[in-house]
Design a protein around this motif. Structure first.
Motif, mmCIF file in Angstrom:
data_model
loop_
_atom_site.group_PDB
_atom_site.id
_atom_site.type_symbol
_atom_site.label_atom_id
_atom_site.label_comp_id
_atom_site.label_asym_id
_atom_site.label_seq_id
_atom_site.Cartn_x
_atom_site.Cartn_y
_atom_site.Cartn_z
ATOM 1 N N ARG A 53 39.317 26.081 6.424
ATOM 2 C CA ARG A 53 39.706 24.489 6.760
ATOM 3 C C ARG A 53 41.136 24.870 7.233
ATOM 4 O O ARG A 53 42.106 25.906 7.029
ATOM 5 C CB ARG A 53 39.987 23.915 5.242
ATOM 6 C CG ARG A 53 40.674 24.661 4.139
ATOM 7 C CD ARG A 53 41.887 24.303 3.968
ATOM 8 N NE ARG A 53 42.515 22.791 3.466
ATOM 9 C CZ ARG A 53 43.563 22.341 3.837
ATOM 10 N NH1 ARG A 53 44.448 22.918 4.394
ATOM 11 N NH2 ARG A 53 43.647 21.043 3.594
ATOM 12 N N GLU A 57 41.977 16.783 8.996
ATOM 13 C CA GLU A 57 41.425 15.578 9.489
ATOM 14 C C GLU A 57 40.667 15.607 10.446
ATOM 15 O O GLU A 57 41.051 14.907 11.503
ATOM 16 C CB GLU A 57 42.934 14.803 9.580
ATOM 17 C CG GLU A 57 43.912 15.546 10.398
ATOM 18 C CD GLU A 57 45.399 15.149 10.610
ATOM 19 O OE1 GLU A 57 45.715 14.025 9.884
ATOM 20 O OE2 GLU A 57 46.180 15.502 11.573
ATOM 21 N N GLY A 58 39.876 16.561 10.609
ATOM 22 C CA GLY A 58 38.816 16.412 11.690
ATOM 23 C C GLY A 58 39.552 16.707 13.237
ATOM 24 O O GLY A 58 38.832 16.128 13.998
ATOM 25 N N GLY A 61 38.540 21.684 13.484
ATOM 26 C CA GLY A 61 37.449 22.018 13.714
ATOM 27 C C GLY A 61 36.809 23.198 13.088
ATOM 28 O O GLY A 61 35.995 24.111 13.433
ATOM 29 N N LEU A 73 31.844 18.236 9.589
ATOM 30 C CA LEU A 73 33.260 18.566 8.960
ATOM 31 C C LEU A 73 33.462 18.121 7.587
ATOM 32 O O LEU A 73 33.341 17.042 7.386
ATOM 33 C CB LEU A 73 34.431 18.268 9.866
ATOM 34 C CG LEU A 73 34.025 18.641 11.487
ATOM 35 C CD1 LEU A 73 35.202 18.132 12.200
ATOM 36 C CD2 LEU A 73 34.121 20.087 11.525
ATOM 37 N N CYS A 75 36.048 17.822 5.936
ATOM 38 C CA CYS A 75 37.224 17.057 5.506
ATOM 39 C C CYS A 75 37.270 15.828 6.114
ATOM 40 O O CYS A 75 38.081 14.996 5.716
ATOM 41 C CB CYS A 75 38.399 17.845 6.655
ATOM 42 S SG CYS A 75 37.958 17.845 8.197
ATOM 43 N N VAL A 76 36.214 15.406 7.011
ATOM 44 C CA VAL A 76 36.167 13.970 7.339
ATOM 45 C C VAL A 76 34.648 13.252 6.938
ATOM 46 O O VAL A 76 34.272 12.255 7.538
ATOM 47 C CB VAL A 76 36.181 13.713 8.673
ATOM 48 C CG1 VAL A 76 37.574 13.807 9.362
ATOM 49 C CG2 VAL A 76 35.356 14.475 9.660
ATOM 50 N N THR A 77 34.291 14.078 5.808
ATOM 51 C CA THR A 77 32.624 13.602 5.429
ATOM 52 C C THR A 77 32.797 13.075 3.861
ATOM 53 O O THR A 77 32.997 13.926 3.292
ATOM 54 C CB THR A 77 31.746 14.653 5.565
ATOM 55 O OG1 THR A 77 31.699 15.193 6.908
ATOM 56 C CG2 THR A 77 30.228 14.071 5.230
ATOM 57 N N CYS A 150 33.772 23.096 16.718
ATOM 58 C CA CYS A 150 33.517 23.280 15.591
ATOM 59 C C CYS A 150 32.178 24.174 15.118
ATOM 60 O O CYS A 150 31.883 24.473 14.442
ATOM 61 C CB CYS A 150 33.493 22.031 14.724
ATOM 62 S SG CYS A 150 32.207 20.872 15.036
ATOM 63 N N CYS A 152 29.166 22.567 15.018
ATOM 64 C CA CYS A 152 28.274 21.959 14.361
ATOM 65 C C CYS A 152 26.867 21.856 14.870
ATOM 66 O O CYS A 152 25.854 21.768 14.831
ATOM 67 C CB CYS A 152 28.947 20.704 13.936
ATOM 68 S SG CYS A 152 29.918 20.674 12.573
ATOM 69 N N PRO A 215 30.550 15.497 14.958
ATOM 70 C CA PRO A 215 31.690 14.790 14.247
ATOM 71 C C PRO A 215 32.317 13.935 15.400
ATOM 72 O O PRO A 215 33.119 13.271 14.584
ATOM 73 C CB PRO A 215 32.262 15.920 13.251
ATOM 74 C CG PRO A 215 32.282 17.163 14.058
ATOM 75 C CD PRO A 215 31.049 17.137 14.985
ATOM 76 N N LYS A 216 32.445 14.559 16.505
ATOM 77 C CA LYS A 216 33.269 13.580 17.363
ATOM 78 C C LYS A 216 32.574 12.609 18.242
ATOM 79 O O LYS A 216 32.992 11.906 19.202
ATOM 80 C CB LYS A 216 34.272 14.561 18.430
ATOM 81 C CG LYS A 216 34.843 15.597 17.753
ATOM 82 C CD LYS A 216 35.815 15.290 16.624
ATOM 83 C CE LYS A 216 37.162 14.985 17.434
ATOM 84 N NZ LYS A 216 38.283 14.830 16.355
#
Lengths: 236, 143
Positions: A53, A57-58, A61, A73, A75-77, A150, A152, A215-216
């Motif tokens: 981490r 805050e996304g 990544g 991610l 941190c933003v989920t 990231c 993902c 996530p983006k």
């Protein structure tokens, strides 16, 4: 019921022969925490847990993880978005070698990114001022440049699982198109010919797992479609 | 001398990282969520394999039916009377219907339709609905 049942993939190369799942209980006090907060609370219970981490805050990544079967991610989920019946299962990103617990070895992912030469190439002599671009040409880069690498998307892609060495993967191809679409880049032909084989681009079967997890909110499938069109019109 | 140095270096490396090379990979497919478009895609492939294998039997039946009037009657009796043959026919027609519809969706995606997140969802739902209709119709046709 504010106790969250969390099941985490554990693997310590120094002590474990094989990975296993470990159960934790976390008291969320009824709050809809981010998954990263939950991981931090578990870290307080068991300091041997390893995860990545940074910015929380996304933006960086670094905390891509598989949460209840879906990459994202942490941190933003919010936990409400992924938990099913008060249960949260955390596993490392699929398809990449696990270094320890939730930390994966991203070398293969970065290698594919490096392969598409993610930097502007222009063979014209350097101008005295910046290389200018019309607002319309700049608009073409929207939805491409925002990628934070990231992983993902690529680690949710079966084609990348089976051929991580030959298929560039959604993240790499999104960036490949970012430079193909850039009006300031003059290496379009070379870029296309380095992708023109049965694996690099064409292993994409359009199942859109990448679009589903980004996530983006980016769309690698569409970018890959555009590359295919360019390859097609470039062929004689 | 040089070789010795290299050897000790690699020994240090392997000591530092005993797990490299045998690192586990998290790829337990049962732990993963597969969204609808990916399920529609894998079913497209499976129906393709079913068609590929099934066509062997269809060609064989076709060959028998063309060999003689008796052969033609035998195949005709099987298809109209034998429950198992009917189920096989229905199964192959269903696979064909599904493969066709999902294949057309892939072609549409190749020319840029249904590539957004919602478009992919809606396209997959459409494939399931249309092919379900085809599966029912082919069942009605066989029986």
């Amino acid at each position: 019921m504010s106790t969250l049942q969390v099941s985490i993939y554990r693997y310590n190369p120094e002590t474990d022969d094989a990975p296993y799942m470990q159960e934790f209980q976390v008291d969320t006090q009824g709050r809809d925490l981010m998954v990263l907060n939950v991981i931090q609370m578990i870290k307080e219970q068991d300091s041997t847990l390893a995860y990545r981490r940074s910015c929380r805050e996304g933006v960086c990544g670094s905390d891509g993880v598989n949460m209840n079967g879906k990459n994202g991610l942490t941190c933003v989920t919010p936990i409400s978005e992924v938990t099913k019946g008060n249960k949260l299962v955390l596993r490392p990103l699929p398809g990449l070698p696990v270094v320890r617990d939730l930390v994966v070895d991203m070398s293969m992912f970065y290698k594919q990114y490096e392969r598409i030469q993610p930097y502007l190439q222009n063979d014209a002599s350097e101008p005295a001022i910046e290389r200018l671009q019309s607002p319309e040409d700049r608009d073409k880069l929207d939805g491409l440049y925002e990628c934070i690498l990231c992983a993902c998307c690529s680690t949710s892609c079966p084609s990348f699982w089976w051929n991580p060495d030959k298929f560039v993967g959604p993240a790499g191809l999104l960036q490949a198109y970012r430079f193909l679409a850039d009006s300031r880049d003059t290496a379009t032909k070379e870029r296309l010919s380095s992708l023109d084989d049965p694996f690099s681009v064409f292993r994409c079967r359009g199942i859109m797992n990448c679009v589903n997890v980004c996530p983006k909110g980016l769309n690698p499938t569409r970018a890959i479609g555009k590359i295919r069109e360019m390859l097609l019109s470039n062929a004689t | 001398m040089l070789r010795g140095a290299r050897e000790s270096e690699s020994a240090v490396n392997s000591k530092k990282n005993p797990s490299q090379g045998k690192r586990p990979v998290n790829l337990d497919l049962t732990s993963l969520q597969f969204p609808l478009p990916s399920l529609v895609s894998i079913t497209h492939r499976i129906s393709g394999i079913i068609l590929f294998v099934g066509l062997i039997f269809l060609f064989w039946a076709f060959d028998v039916s063309l060999s003689s009037p008796a052969g033609f009657d035998a195949v005709k009796d099987a298809i109209t009377g034998n429950a198992l043959a009917k189920i096989v026919c229905w199964g192959l027609l269903s696979a064909l219907g599904y493969h066709l519809v999902a294949g057309i969706r892939h072609l549409l995606m190749d020319i840029g339709y249904g590539e957004s997140l919602e478009g992919g969802q809606r396209g997959s739902q459409l494939v399931i609905v249309i092919s379900a209709v085809l599966v029912i119709l082919s069942g009605v046709w066989v029986w």
